[in-house]
Design a protein around this motif. Structure first.
Motif, short mmCIF file in Angstrom:
data_model
loop_
_atom_site.label_atom_id
_atom_site.label_comp_id
_atom_site.label_asym_id
_atom_site.label_seq_id
_atom_site.Cartn_x
_atom_site.Cartn_y
_atom_site.Cartn_z
N UNK A 105 -8.35 5.83 -6.39
CA UNK A 105 -7.65 5.04 -5.39
C UNK A 105 -7.13 3.75 -6.00
N UNK A 149 3.41 10.69 -12.03
CA UNK A 149 2.54 9.88 -11.19
C UNK A 149 3.20 8.65 -10.59
N UNK A 150 4.25 8.11 -11.24
CA UNK A 150 4.76 6.82 -10.75
C UNK A 150 5.65 6.97 -9.53
N UNK A 151 6.30 8.11 -9.40
CA UNK A 151 7.14 8.44 -8.25
C UNK A 151 8.36 7.53 -8.12
N UNK A 164 6.29 12.07 -0.76
CA UNK A 164 6.69 11.35 -1.97
C UNK A 164 5.67 11.48 -3.09
N UNK A 165 4.71 12.37 -2.95
CA UNK A 165 3.62 12.40 -3.92
C UNK A 165 3.39 13.82 -4.46
N UNK A 198 6.50 2.22 8.70
CA UNK A 198 7.35 2.27 7.53
C UNK A 198 6.57 2.75 6.30
N UNK A 199 5.35 2.27 6.17
CA UNK A 199 4.51 2.69 5.03
C UNK A 199 4.28 4.21 5.10
N UNK A 235 -1.87 5.85 -3.73
CA UNK A 235 -2.87 4.91 -4.22
C UNK A 235 -2.78 3.58 -3.48
N UNK A 236 -1.55 3.09 -3.30
CA UNK A 236 -1.37 1.79 -2.69
C UNK A 236 -1.18 1.89 -1.17
N UNK A 237 -0.48 2.95 -0.76
CA UNK A 237 -0.15 3.08 0.66
C UNK A 237 -1.36 3.33 1.53
N UNK A 272 2.12 -4.40 -4.73
CA UNK A 272 1.14 -4.75 -3.70
C UNK A 272 -0.08 -5.46 -4.28
N UNK A 278 1.59 6.49 -7.11
CA UNK A 278 1.70 5.14 -6.59
C UNK A 278 1.70 5.05 -5.06
N UNK A 279 2.55 5.82 -4.35
CA UNK A 279 2.62 5.63 -2.90
C UNK A 279 1.29 5.88 -2.20
N UNK A 327 10.70 1.37 -2.13
CA UNK A 327 9.38 1.49 -1.51
C UNK A 327 8.29 1.63 -2.57
N UNK A 361 -3.29 0.02 1.83
CA UNK A 361 -2.55 -0.95 2.66
C UNK A 361 -2.67 -0.58 4.13
N UNK A 383 5.08 -0.77 -3.36
CA UNK A 383 3.69 -0.30 -3.52
C UNK A 383 3.10 -0.80 -4.85
N UNK A 399 5.40 -2.08 10.26
CA UNK A 399 5.10 -1.91 8.84
C UNK A 399 4.29 -0.63 8.60
N UNK A 416 7.17 5.95 3.87
CA UNK A 416 7.32 5.81 2.43
C UNK A 416 6.27 6.60 1.64
N UNK A 417 5.24 7.05 2.31
CA UNK A 417 4.23 7.87 1.62
C UNK A 417 4.54 9.35 1.76
#
Lengths: 526, 624
Positions: A172, A44-46, B558-559, B550-551, B522-524, A92, B519-520, A85, B527, A89, B547, B554-555
């Motif tokens: 989320x 999950x942390x990636x 990656x998940x 770029x976000x 959930x937060x991306x 954030x 993480x990417x 990156x 954002x 995140x 930005x 970065x997502x």
């Protein structure tokens, strides 16, 4: 063995590892939050993304099995950029309250941030706020804002304990660790989640804000709370223990310890016997250890020489070396058959994971060393009933407290009680000569676990006040009684002891190492 | 803790638990039963469910907190849900929200002072072609104006005659498409089993069952059928991954039906379930026969109250007809979701079916190796399975004659947004997209021109009208433009639509639906939503645009699952193709002041009780 290429160098590692584990074996730490050797990967942390030649896109190294010939770039440009990156995140909605966070010094997020570039925040929006400083039970404090949602704590409960008590609620960026509404953690192993939390989300009520971790010295030793012998670090400063942490040993405790052991450290700090004492009741006086040893020898010799009975009792809390010297004194100096290493302490709670119901660390060690009644000798608890011994030589533990009223009466009725004990407890109070022994955290020695593993405890710091390592006191007492005993260094005593014990043949002191050794054929049950 | 629930509810939970090999899988049915009894689910009820299902209470708590349809506090008597996602937003759902706010005197997520109505904004309810839609107590009311909404609420209060809820509309075969699927739809309701069978339905199943299942597999392989759920993976190949060896006792193979249609812009599966349930059931049973499965689980989206009821009745009909059940060779169990877009992702769906939060799984292992309850499993979309009887009845060759070699057959397309005739159509794959937009959907409203086309549901990269009009509608052609056919949910945007606003709407959707595991994502997603909301409000900077891009980078990729990509791809494609429009927004003012939510779609008219809104499809009469 599997051969692969890591960041340009050919490497060989054992088969069956993940890419992350293989890299770790080669000394390359790939950043990660969710993977933990005791919990496995979760993905999950990636953060552990790496480049693997021939694979499409970056791969999570935690759940990618290493294949022969794999070409891995853990520190490739893309991999590092991806990790940066992910860290951005993670940060954030993180409160970045490091100055008041007790995880400082052992925070993976902080370490990775410093290592991976330390860029400024580009987030201009209010952060998602969550609850901080929530006491979730079992001595654990939760800060939901600092949490990186790696799910190590929830997986500890579901995978290791098989008892879900924590969950990630919501979804989320509102996802957060939670207990069931209105309920607190209720687990004898809850403290482990504090250890495995990579950040300051889970901290220990007992430890937080007591000491900065970089000022503590970690001593690799073993827990002596029960017969399991879990491997731990004792984190101490200036002769005070601040916490115990599990030390990984797949053969004993894996990555975990129980809370009973974890929170047993105040006992080594508190209520210590720090000076020798001669006499009991109103006439008692403090004395130097040398004077007290001489007095003890004189008392015991007098009883021996007048045909009185002497009982020599070593607690199974004592190390093998101490028990060995106690046996030598009993056999060679006091020549008494009344010698035992049996305990009268009632058993405690045990379970299938780590906790042993025998709350002594060295019962098999006593048997191994052979401290046992001789011909016509009596054992505990028989020695507590009339005809009671005229004199007692007690080593470790607290017989007067553990044996209840019969023990207290037997000791107070005796002409002479020589007690070598670390605490100012009931036994010390009933002694005619009280000698200040060391706690197990202040001395070296070997212990044999319930599963027959010989392990070393190590001194984290010298004994407090006038207290001495028990081996020193025993050696002095033996000398005063006319017997020359090996030691007083534990290593020397061990070597002498080994000569007479076939199970220890060939085992070198240094070879016991930090992980201990399994004794051939094991030992009987404690 | 026990004893809080009524004996009937406890009985329902026990019966539900008996439908799964592990009783904890009955988590969602159990929670539905509790909510239906109590109206909401509190800690004592969670603890009782935990006891009944043999799990820890905190697991139940986690599940309840994950799914949006479960209420953890008392709500009003009637639950009013306004769809706020793109197509309904384009059709004016914001005005309905405004109306509810003023009429009920409370904000979204709250209950009116008289306790009658609790209202909230929700994500796509699969009425994209007939928006804006409002669901009240699980019934859909479509194409609502503010007056229409008032009449619906007044009807519920008994002040005026009660409004008749809307049903899905049947697809129309167009552009020369054989009515492969369309012919099996009922007009006003589900095609009854008698009619379905009289027209030859279930014949393919009976014939197939008399022969080895491998023949079904071979026919589907030969047809070239590609999955209709989004990825377009060849169905026969997917089935072929299931181990061929006869499964030992206690080691079953499962067919799982993904009826969790929730991609904004797609509303085809809802129509299939509501109007052609037997076609779907026959497809499921054929799939079971093909892969050697003795049971199939149908995961129906929680918001789909009506489709769930329809399908339940249809399954009972098929059971009575001896087609479903252990004796017939395959049993069929319906499982209702509870509000989570992510459960449309196949492994999240499996987790949800097992009674857990919808967290996508790490792959490998793939579902074909270790799927539902750790057993080999095929997961197929509703439309995919509904196409299987067509192939079996008419032959693979007949099916593959239509479409292109790589995209054979017909496809249901859901069209919404700025066209004159939004709705559901069956088209031959490979037809020019331009013809779909203009001939079928009627093109833009008078005085408007089409600006952009989202070709396959909200997560597919957007096309300029020029790009859209030069390609055919099939996987290959769409791939050549860097986008996907997806679910076939086409959303059309015209020159009055502000793409910043459109993308902000979608970002809000994906941020709301991210499961929060990786993480990417959930937060991306959150954002990106914040950045786009600021941009839309006129507070954005050039740095924000960079930005955003770029976000997205970065997502993407990656998940664990592709939800992050489902926002990243739109962000990247909108910025790439419509960059100047985003830059124009930096001035602080939207250059298209009357955009998006300020206009109704070309199709929307005032809602009139008891009659369907005007549209290209005759749903039983009504004024145009």
């Amino acid at each position: 063995m599997t051969e692969f290429t890591l960041d340009g160098s050919k490497r060989t590692v054992p088969d069956g590892l993940s890419v992350l584990e293989a890299a770790r074996t080669c000394g390359t730490e790939i950043p990660h939050f969710c993977y933990h050797p005791g919990l496995g990967p979760d993905g999950n942390c990636r953060l552990c993304l790496v480049e693997i030649e021939g694979a499409r896109g970056l791969q999570t190294s935690c759940n990618t099995k290493l294949a022969p010939g794999m070409v891995v770039r853990a520190m490739g440009k893309d991999a590092v950029a991806a990790r940066q990156a992910v860290l951005e995140f993670v940060l954030l909605n993180h409160p970045i309250d490091c100055p008041i966070c007790d995880q400082a010094g052992e925070c993976k997020l902080q370490d990775y941030y410093v290592a991976l570039g330390a860029a400024d925040s580009r987030m201009a929006f209010p952060k998602v706020r969550k609850r901080k400083r929530e006491a979730i039970g079992a001595g654990v404090m939760l800060d939901k804002e600092r949490c990186v949602l790696c799910a190590r704590c929830t997986r500890f409960f579901s995978n290791v304990m098989k008892d879900e008590q924590l969950v990630i609620a919501n979804r989320g960026n509102h996802a957060e660790i939670a207990t069931f509404p209105g309920r607190k953690l209720d687990s004898p192993y809850a403290g482990n989640i504090v250890d495995i939390c990579p950040v300051g989300a889970l901290t220990s009520e007992a430890f937080r804000f007591r000491a900065r971790v970089w000022l503590l010295q970690a001593t690799p030793t073993i827990c002596t709370g029960c017969a399991t012998g879990c491997n731990i670090y004792a984190d101490a400063k200036d002769g005070v223990v601040y916490r115990f942490r599990p030390r990984t040993n797949p053969d004993v405790n894996g990555w975990w310890i129980c809370d009973e052991g974890r929170y047993s450290y105040p006992a080594v700090n508190e209520n210590r016997l720090v000076a020798a004492r001669i006499g009991r009741g109103p006439g008692a006086r403090e004395a130097s250890v040398e004077e007290a040893v001489a007095a003890a020898a004189a008392e015991l010799a007098a009883v021996r020489d007048t045909g009185g009975t002497i009982a020599v009792v070593a607690s199974p809390d004592a190390s093998c070396e101490e028990v060995f010297l106690a046996r030598r004194i009993a056999e060679d100096a006091l020549r008494t058959p009344h010698r035992t290493g049996r305990s009268v302490k009632p058993p405690g709670v045990g379970d299938a994971l780590l906790r042993h119901r025998v709350k002594h660390p060295n019962t098999p060690g006593v048997a191994l060393v052979g401290l046992a009644p001789g011909a016509g000798g009596r054992d505990l608890p028989g020695l507590l009933s009339p005809p009671r011994p005229d004199a007692w030589l007690l080593l470790g533990g607290d017989l007067a407290a553990e044996g209840g009223a019969p023990a207290a009466e037997a000791l107070s009725a005796a002409r002479s009680v020589v007690a070598i004990v670390p605490h100012a407890g009931a036994t010390a109070a009933s002694a005619t000569v009280a000698l200040p022994g060391a706690t197990w955290i202040e001395k070296d020695g070997t212990f044999v676990s319930a599963k027959g593993r010989l392990q070393r405890a190590r001194a984290a710091f010298p004994p407090r006040g006038d207290a001495r390592a028990d081996l020193e006191i025993l050696a002095a007492l033996g000398a005063a009684l006319g017997v020359r005993l090996p030691g007083p260094r534990a290593e020397e005593t061990f070597r002498a002891m080994r000569a007479g014990i076939p199970a220890l043949a060939g085992i070198e002191w240094d070879a016991i190492g930090e992980g201990g050794v399994a004794l051939p054929g094991g030992v009987g049950p404690p | 803790m026990s004893g809080a629930l009524k004996p009937e509810t406890v009985q329902r939970i026990r019966e539900a638990a008996a439908q799964y090999p592990r009783r904890d899988a009955a988590m969602l049915p159990a929670l539905w039963a509790v909510q239906e009894e109590r109206g909401w689910i509190g800690p004592p009820e969670m603890a009782e469910v935990a006891e009944l299902l043999g799990v820890s209470p905190v697991r139940v708590f986690g599940v309840v907190s994950f799914y949006t349809l479960f209420d953890t506090r008392p709500r009003g008597r009637h639950k009013v849900q306004v769809c706020r996602t793109l197509s309904c937003a384009l059709a004016g759902s914001a005005r309905l929200c405004e109306r509810l706010r003023s009429r009920l005197g409370v904000g979204a997520g709250e209950t009116s002072a008289d306790g009658q109505f609790a209202w909230e904004e929700v994500e796509c309810l699969a009425s994209c072609g007939t928006g804006p839609v409002v669901q009240v107590d699980g019934e859909s009311y479509e194409g609502l104006s503010t007056e229409g909404l008032d009449r619906v609420l007044d009807g519920i209060l008994g002040n005026v005659p009660r409004a008749t809820p809307d049903r899905a509309s049947a697809p129309k075969p167009v552009l020369g498409a054989p009515p492969f699927l369309s012919q099996w739809f009922g007009e006003d309701g589900p095609l009854p089993i008698s009619v379905y069978a009289a027209r030859g339905g279930y014949r393919a199943l009976r014939e197939a069952r008399a022969r080895p299942g491998g023949e079904v597999l071979e026919a589907v392989k030969a047809s070239g059928l590609r999955g209709r759920g989004g990825a377009g993976f060849p169905t026969g190949t997917k089935w072929g991954f299931i181990p061929k060896v006869p499964s030992p006792a206690g080691s079953p193979i499962y067919v799982v039906v993904n009826a969790d249609e929730s991609e904004p812009g797609a509303f085809k599966d809802r129509a299939l379930l509501e109007l052609a349930p037997h076609l779907v059931i026959e497809g499921i049973l054929l799939a079971c026969h093909a892969v050697g499965a003795q049971s199939a689980y149908v995961y129906v989206r929680g918001e789909f109250a009506e489709p769930y009821r329809t399908l339940t009745r249809a399954v009972a009909e098929a059971r009575d007809a001896g087609l479903v059940g252990a004796a017939a060779g395959a049993d069929l169990i319906l499982h209702r979701g509870a509000g989570a877009y992510i459960c449309g992702e196949e492994t999240a769906l499996l987790e949800s079916l097992e009674g857990k939060k919808g967290y996508p799984r790490l792959r490998p292992p793939f579902p074909a190796q270790k799927g539902l309850f750790g057993q080999p499993t095929v997961v197929n979309n509703v439309e995919t399975l509904a196409t299987v009887p067509v192939i079996m009845a008419g032959g693979a060759a007949n099916f593959a004659k239509v479409g292109t070699p790589k995209s054979p057959g017909t496809k249901l397309v859901s069209i919404s947004g700025r066209v004159r005739r939004p709705g559901l159509y069956e088209v031959p794959l490979g037809v020019p997209l331009k013809r779909i937009l203009h001939e079928v959907a009627g093109g833009p409203a008078p005085g408007r021109s089409i600006k952009a086309v989202i070709p396959g549901g909200s997560s597919t990269p957007i096309l300029t009208v020029a790009e859209a009009e030069e390609i055919t509608f099939d996987w290959e052609a769409l791939a050549s433009k860097g986008t996907f056919l997806g679910t076939g949910g086409i959303i059309v945007l015209d020159d009055g639509d502000c793409l910043v606003r459109v993308l902000a709407n979608l970002a809000r959707f994906y941020a709301h639906e991210s499961c929060g595991q990786c993480t990417p994502c959930r937060e991306g997603t959150g954002w990106s939503r914040n950045l786009l909301a600021a941009l839309e409000a006129g507070h954005g900077t050039a740095r924000d645009l960079a930005l955003l891009k770029e976000i997205a980078g970065n997502m993407r990729g990656r998940t664990i699952c592709v939800l992050a990509d489902a926002l990243a791809m739109p962000v990247q494609s909108y910025l790439q193709r419509f960059g100047p429009e985003f830059e124009a927004h930096l001035s602080g003012k939207c250059p298209l002041p009357e955009s998006a939510t300020s206009r109704t779609s070309a199709r929307t008219s005032a809602y009139l009780p008891a009659v369907a809104p005007a549209g290209p499809l005759d749903k039983g009469g009504g004024p145009a």
